[in-house]
Motif scaffolding. Sequence first.
Motif, PDB file in Angstrom:
ATOM      1  N   LEU A  94      22.855  -5.263  23.719  1.00  0.00           N
ATOM      2  CA  LEU A  94      24.312  -5.392  23.687  1.00  0.00           C
ATOM      3  C   LEU A  94      24.908  -5.918  25.005  1.00  0.00           C
ATOM      4  CD1 LEU A  94      25.923  -4.817  21.203  1.00  0.00           C
ATOM      5  CD2 LEU A  94      26.572  -2.618  22.162  1.00  0.00           C
ATOM      6  N   PRO A  95      24.544  -5.314  26.153  1.00  0.00           N
ATOM      7  CA  PRO A  95      25.115  -5.797  27.411  1.00  0.00           C
ATOM      8  C   PRO A  95      24.801  -7.271  27.636  1.00  0.00           C
ATOM      9  CG  PRO A  95      23.875  -3.783  27.766  1.00  0.00           C
ATOM     10  CD  PRO A  95      23.673  -4.166  26.351  1.00  0.00           C
ATOM     11  N   ASP A  96      23.587  -7.655  27.273  1.00  0.00           N
ATOM     12  CA  ASP A  96      23.161  -9.033  27.460  1.00  0.00           C
ATOM     13  C   ASP A  96      24.057  -9.964  26.652  1.00  0.00           C
ATOM     14  OD1 ASP A  96      21.435 -11.040  28.401  1.00  0.00           O
ATOM     15  OD2 ASP A  96      20.447 -11.063  26.426  1.00  0.00           O
ATOM     16  N   LEU A  97      24.299  -9.562  25.418  1.00  0.00           N
ATOM     17  CA  LEU A  97      25.102 -10.359  24.505  1.00  0.00           C
ATOM     18  C   LEU A  97      26.534 -10.503  25.040  1.00  0.00           C
ATOM     19  CD1 LEU A  97      24.066 -11.466  21.860  1.00  0.00           C
ATOM     20  CD2 LEU A  97      25.164  -9.586  20.680  1.00  0.00           C
ATOM     21  N   ILE A  98      27.117  -9.347  25.389  1.00  0.00           N
ATOM     22  CA  ILE A  98      28.507  -9.367  25.845  1.00  0.00           C
ATOM     23  C   ILE A  98      28.619 -10.048  27.204  1.00  0.00           C
ATOM     24  CG2 ILE A  98      30.446  -7.907  26.537  1.00  0.00           C
ATOM     25  CD1 ILE A  98      29.649  -5.971  24.375  1.00  0.00           C
ATOM     26  N   GLY A  99      27.672  -9.747  28.088  1.00  0.00           N
ATOM     27  CA  GLY A  99      27.692 -10.350  29.421  1.00  0.00           C
ATOM     28  C   GLY A  99      27.533 -11.855  29.342  1.00  0.00           C
ATOM     29  N   GLY A 100      26.613 -12.305  28.477  1.00  0.00           N
ATOM     30  CA  GLY A 100      26.373 -13.733  28.326  1.00  0.00           C
ATOM     31  C   GLY A 100      27.622 -14.441  27.828  1.00  0.00           C
ATOM     32  N   GLY A 101      28.458 -13.688  27.134  1.00  0.00           N
ATOM     33  CA  GLY A 101      29.665 -14.252  26.550  1.00  0.00           C
ATOM     34  C   GLY A 101      30.574 -14.932  27.547  1.00  0.00           C
ATOM     35  N   SER A 121      43.929  -7.960  24.120  1.00  0.00           N
ATOM     36  CA  SER A 121      43.910  -7.668  22.680  1.00  0.00           C
ATOM     37  C   SER A 121      44.091  -8.929  21.845  1.00  0.00           C
ATOM     38  CB  SER A 121      44.947  -6.602  22.322  1.00  0.00           C
ATOM     39  OG  SER A 121      46.220  -7.052  22.700  1.00  0.00           O
ATOM     40  N   GLU A 122      44.655  -9.965  22.453  1.00  0.00           N
ATOM     41  CA  GLU A 122      44.720 -11.236  21.731  1.00  0.00           C
ATOM     42  C   GLU A 122      43.337 -11.859  21.560  1.00  0.00           C
ATOM     43  OE1 GLU A 122      49.081 -12.632  23.409  1.00  0.00           O
ATOM     44  OE2 GLU A 122      47.265 -13.698  24.040  1.00  0.00           O
ATOM     45  N   ARG A 123      42.485 -11.626  22.566  1.00  0.00           N
ATOM     46  CA  ARG A 123      41.181 -12.288  22.580  1.00  0.00           C
ATOM     47  C   ARG A 123      40.050 -11.450  21.999  1.00  0.00           C
ATOM     48  NH1 ARG A 123      40.461 -16.667  25.798  1.00  0.00           N
ATOM     49  NH2 ARG A 123      42.407 -17.690  26.315  1.00  0.00           N
ATOM     50  N   LEU A 124      40.279 -10.136  21.998  1.00  0.00           N
ATOM     51  CA  LEU A 124      39.201  -9.232  21.618  1.00  0.00           C
ATOM     52  C   LEU A 124      38.640  -9.488  20.210  1.00  0.00           C
ATOM     53  CD1 LEU A 124      37.541  -6.962  22.787  1.00  0.00           C
ATOM     54  CD2 LEU A 124      39.166  -5.324  21.870  1.00  0.00           C
ATOM     55  N   PRO A 125      39.489  -9.684  19.189  1.00  0.00           N
ATOM     56  CA  PRO A 125      38.928  -9.853  17.834  1.00  0.00           C
ATOM     57  C   PRO A 125      37.907 -10.982  17.747  1.00  0.00           C
ATOM     58  CG  PRO A 125      41.288  -9.580  17.719  1.00  0.00           C
ATOM     59  CD  PRO A 125      40.949  -9.697  19.170  1.00  0.00           C
ATOM     60  N   ALA A 126      38.198 -12.115  18.390  1.00  0.00           N
ATOM     61  CA  ALA A 126      37.271 -13.246  18.333  1.00  0.00           C
ATOM     62  C   ALA A 126      35.927 -12.869  18.947  1.00  0.00           C
ATOM     63  CB  ALA A 126      37.860 -14.449  19.042  1.00  0.00           C
ATOM     64  N   THR A 127      35.982 -12.148  20.068  1.00  0.00           N
ATOM     65  CA  THR A 127      34.738 -11.740  20.724  1.00  0.00           C
ATOM     66  C   THR A 127      33.969 -10.741  19.868  1.00  0.00           C
ATOM     67  OG1 THR A 127      35.523 -12.162  22.940  1.00  0.00           O
ATOM     68  CG2 THR A 127      33.824 -10.502  22.714  1.00  0.00           C
ATOM     69  N   LEU A 128      34.702  -9.787  19.311  1.00  0.00           N
ATOM     70  CA  LEU A 128      34.028  -8.807  18.446  1.00  0.00           C
ATOM     71  C   LEU A 128      33.372  -9.502  17.260  1.00  0.00           C
ATOM     72  CD1 LEU A 128      36.388  -5.702  18.355  1.00  0.00           C
ATOM     73  CD2 LEU A 128      34.205  -5.986  19.536  1.00  0.00           C
ATOM     74  N   ALA A 152      34.348 -23.313  24.488  1.00  0.00           N
ATOM     75  CA  ALA A 152      35.802 -23.176  24.475  1.00  0.00           C
ATOM     76  C   ALA A 152      36.218 -22.186  23.397  1.00  0.00           C
ATOM     77  CB  ALA A 152      36.485 -24.527  24.252  1.00  0.00           C
ATOM     78  N   TYR A 153      35.452 -21.105  23.315  1.00  0.00           N
ATOM     79  CA  TYR A 153      35.669 -20.117  22.266  1.00  0.00           C
ATOM     80  C   TYR A 153      36.787 -19.169  22.704  1.00  0.00           C
ATOM     81  CZ  TYR A 153      34.374 -16.714  18.694  1.00  0.00           C
ATOM     82  OH  TYR A 153      34.374 -15.873  17.618  1.00  0.00           O
ATOM     83  N   PRO A 154      37.779 -18.956  21.852  1.00  0.00           N
ATOM     84  CA  PRO A 154      38.939 -18.181  22.293  1.00  0.00           C
ATOM     85  C   PRO A 154      38.675 -16.685  22.338  1.00  0.00           C
ATOM     86  CG  PRO A 154      39.199 -18.769  20.007  1.00  0.00           C
ATOM     87  CD  PRO A 154      37.924 -19.393  20.455  1.00  0.00           C
ATOM     88  N   GLY A 155      37.703 -16.266  23.128  1.00  0.00           N
ATOM     89  CA  GLY A 155      37.358 -14.851  23.173  1.00  0.00           C
ATOM     90  C   GLY A 155      37.630 -14.260  24.542  1.00  0.00           C
ATOM     91  N   MET A 156      37.248 -12.992  24.673  1.00  0.00           N
ATOM     92  CA  MET A 156      37.497 -12.272  25.911  1.00  0.00           C
ATOM     93  C   MET A 156      36.628 -12.810  27.047  1.00  0.00           C
ATOM     94  SD  MET A 156      37.578  -8.176  26.184  1.00  0.00           S
ATOM     95  CE  MET A 156      35.799  -8.025  26.218  1.00  0.00           C
ATOM     96  N   GLY A 157      35.462 -13.308  26.702  1.00  0.00           N
ATOM     97  CA  GLY A 157      34.553 -13.813  27.720  1.00  0.00           C
ATOM     98  C   GLY A 157      35.162 -14.984  28.480  1.00  0.00           C
ATOM     99  N   ARG A 158      35.745 -15.919  27.718  1.00  0.00           N
ATOM    100  CA  ARG A 158      36.326 -17.080  28.386  1.00  0.00           C
ATOM    101  C   ARG A 158      37.540 -16.655  29.223  1.00  0.00           C
ATOM    102  NH1 ARG A 158      39.481 -22.108  26.654  1.00  0.00           N
ATOM    103  NH2 ARG A 158      39.938 -20.949  24.765  1.00  0.00           N
ATOM    104  N   LEU A 159      38.316 -15.727  28.654  1.00  0.00           N
ATOM    105  CA  LEU A 159      39.451 -15.181  29.397  1.00  0.00           C
ATOM    106  C   LEU A 159      38.968 -14.601  30.718  1.00  0.00           C
ATOM    107  CD1 LEU A 159      42.509 -14.572  29.095  1.00  0.00           C
ATOM    108  CD2 LEU A 159      41.844 -12.294  28.280  1.00  0.00           C
ATOM    109  N   GLY A 160      37.844 -13.862  30.650  1.00  0.00           N
ATOM    110  CA  GLY A 160      37.281 -13.253  31.843  1.00  0.00           C
ATOM    111  C   GLY A 160      36.853 -14.309  32.853  1.00  0.00           C
ATOM    112  N   TYR A 161      36.217 -15.365  32.350  1.00  0.00           N
ATOM    113  CA  TYR A 161      35.757 -16.441  33.224  1.00  0.00           C
ATOM    114  C   TYR A 161      36.940 -17.048  33.973  1.00  0.00           C
ATOM    115  CZ  TYR A 161      33.630 -20.869  34.578  1.00  0.00           C
ATOM    116  OH  TYR A 161      33.187 -21.938  35.279  1.00  0.00           O
TER     117      TYR A 161
END
Lengths: 322, 357
Positions: A255-262, A93-100, A270-279
């Motif tokens: 949508l999946p492409d966008l989110i998956g590519g994230g 939830s810390e990272r989600l807003p940036a990704t959204l 170095a974007y503080p989003g959920m994608g980097r957290l996932g990586y």
Amino acid sequence: MIKLLLNRIVVLFITFIGITVITFVVINISPGKPQDMMDMSTRISFEAKQRLVKLYGLDKPLHIRYFNWFLRVIRLDFGTSFKDDKPVLKKISERLPATLLLNILSLGIIFFVGCTIGILSAMYQNKFFDKLTTIVVFLGYSIPRYWLAILCMIVFGIKLNWLPISGLRSVNWEYLPFVGKIWDILKHLILPVAISSFSGLAGLARYVRGSMIEQLNCEYIKFALSKGTQRKKVVFYHAFRNVLIPVVTILGLSLPDLIGGGFIFETIFAYPGMGRLGYEAIMARDYPLIMGIGTITAALTLLGNFIADIVYVYVDPRVRYK
Amino acid sequence: MNSKLVLEITDFETAFYIKPKDKYLFALREINFELYKAQKIAFVGESGSGKTTLANAILQLNPNNVTTYFGNIIFYPQKENCSICLDKYSIVTTEEHYDENTQTTSYDIHTLDEELLNHIRGNHISMIFQDPFTALNPVLRVGEQISEVILNHNLNITKKEVYDKVIELLSKVELPEPHIIYKKYPHQLSGGQIQRVCIAIALANIPEILIADEPTTALDATLKHTILSLLTHLVGSFSTSLILITHDINLVKNYVDYVYILYAGEIIESGLTKQIFYNPLHPYTKLLMSCSVDKTKKGQKLPVIPYELPDLTDQDFIYEKCIFLNRCPQRNNRCETKKPQLYSIKGQKVKCLLYEK
Ligand SMILES: Nc1ncnc2c1ncn2[C@@H]1O[C@H](COP(=O)(O)OP(=O)(O)O)[C@@H](O)[C@H]1O
Ligand code: SF4
Ligand SMILES: [Mg+2]
């Protein structure tokens, strides 16, 4: 119509379960174990490791583990991260807003810019503007996004020094005035949003162009013109209302492409989003975090698709009133 | 006909540019006709004879590969006090467009800008199309599509007035329960119902001219006459002039005053409806009559006219020879030598060397 939507909900739910099962299995059969990281550290004792294995049931068979995981998740308990013991849900939830923010902006840009370019090139078929966009669109299709990201970082970030290339805020963000804060975030967003929407935008523009040309050749267009309706209105209202129908579906599918590519994309910037957290979680084999992110991502994607379904029904009366 | 002239087309010619072949297709040539107030005329010709191109030309709706135009399409607006025709466009009241002797205003539709064209379309001249299933926008409610044509041409009108007018129009075209039809989408209506809606749209502003391009071709046989009767009845009640376009000559018999036979882009015969039906002169018209379903006995095969339309890109042929030459059963040696003109015989006109005086 209600039946139609209920149907969709059931299908989406089954898909959702399917995705979590597959993610779970893939994580567990992929090489590398969470203990490995700790093995490298001599400070953690063998007993401590065994405790961890027990705690997370890493010695149990796969299906039991999935089942346990599932039982916890329906109580919204995603467990805690292997790495720092923080609750997974909190980390996400810390990272989600940036990704959204990134994805909604990208989707918006894909929609508005893609449609505008598509409509204009349909209206000025085979003229200069159309030919130019055809080339740009072709590039958008064929250039790998990650390569383009790095190229833009070098050109706009390092050589020209126009735009920041990493993160979402400058170090001195706290001390900026309110307007400065917003401007700072916007500047940080330009490159990631531009590049993450580029290929989607190119595809959509191409699609809208084709679809628009097809619609403009329809008889109802001639009828609308014969009523004395202005050409502008005929194009942007009559024809576009019909082009909108497939566009909604395409946006839903992108949508999946966008989110998956994230995942890779956010890492590059170095974007503080959920994608980097996932990586990072994947690299650390942080099972609870990976599963948490996977689940949330799947849920978001399916939610996006569901919204697309509703909008689709709304824009096409032929579906609404069968 | 001693009533007022509404439309006058002289020496009209139009061609399509065909890019892949780098050729022109001369779709219409030597078109001359007049249309009077409340007159009903028909253009009859087989598929590809240029009927749709002619209809589109009058409203400037042809595809944009139309390149060359010759001749004039002169329109005489009849609506008195039409403020836009009178004031807004000084062009129409300049001497050029105002005839002192007859005190009439007129203008050539080709010379109009987009704005004045939009004023004419749906207001002074309307059109309905062949295929009811593609004529309406599939995603807009029927009521909205009728309202649009009213709003386009009536600036100071309230929502309520528009709604009432739409309902009135829907009942005029004899659609039951107009309030329900108003809210429907095109796919919820039958072909006949949609064609009625299209008639309502076309007649909403009581135009001087209605062009109906094969309005019944896509409909069931039983519906054809119902729709045509309705159409001609309404047109008559508004004193609107009608240009009915069809490939089926028998359809027009009871509905129009005057018939033009179109073949491969040329008018090859014209006359009062009864002249054409009881005394067809041109070999093509005669064949058309004998090909009709009505005249063929039961069990007998329908006769067809052999060979196809001539190649309309072949300038040497279409401008030098009789256009019906390759299919004509009555041709003789003289036919090869020159192109016939329209010859007048008791008011009937025919383009065939057999009638050269
Ligand atoms: N956009 C176009 N480009 C080239 N040729 C056309 C075009 N539209 C019509 N034509 C040609 O013009 C001729 C007349 O067509 P049309 O007016 O549609 O005939 P009809 O309505 O009598 O069937 C045909 O030979 C057709 O092939
Ligand atoms: S001019 Fe000759 S070829 Fe042409 S229609 Fe008359 S008889 Fe036939
Ligand atoms: Mg036609």
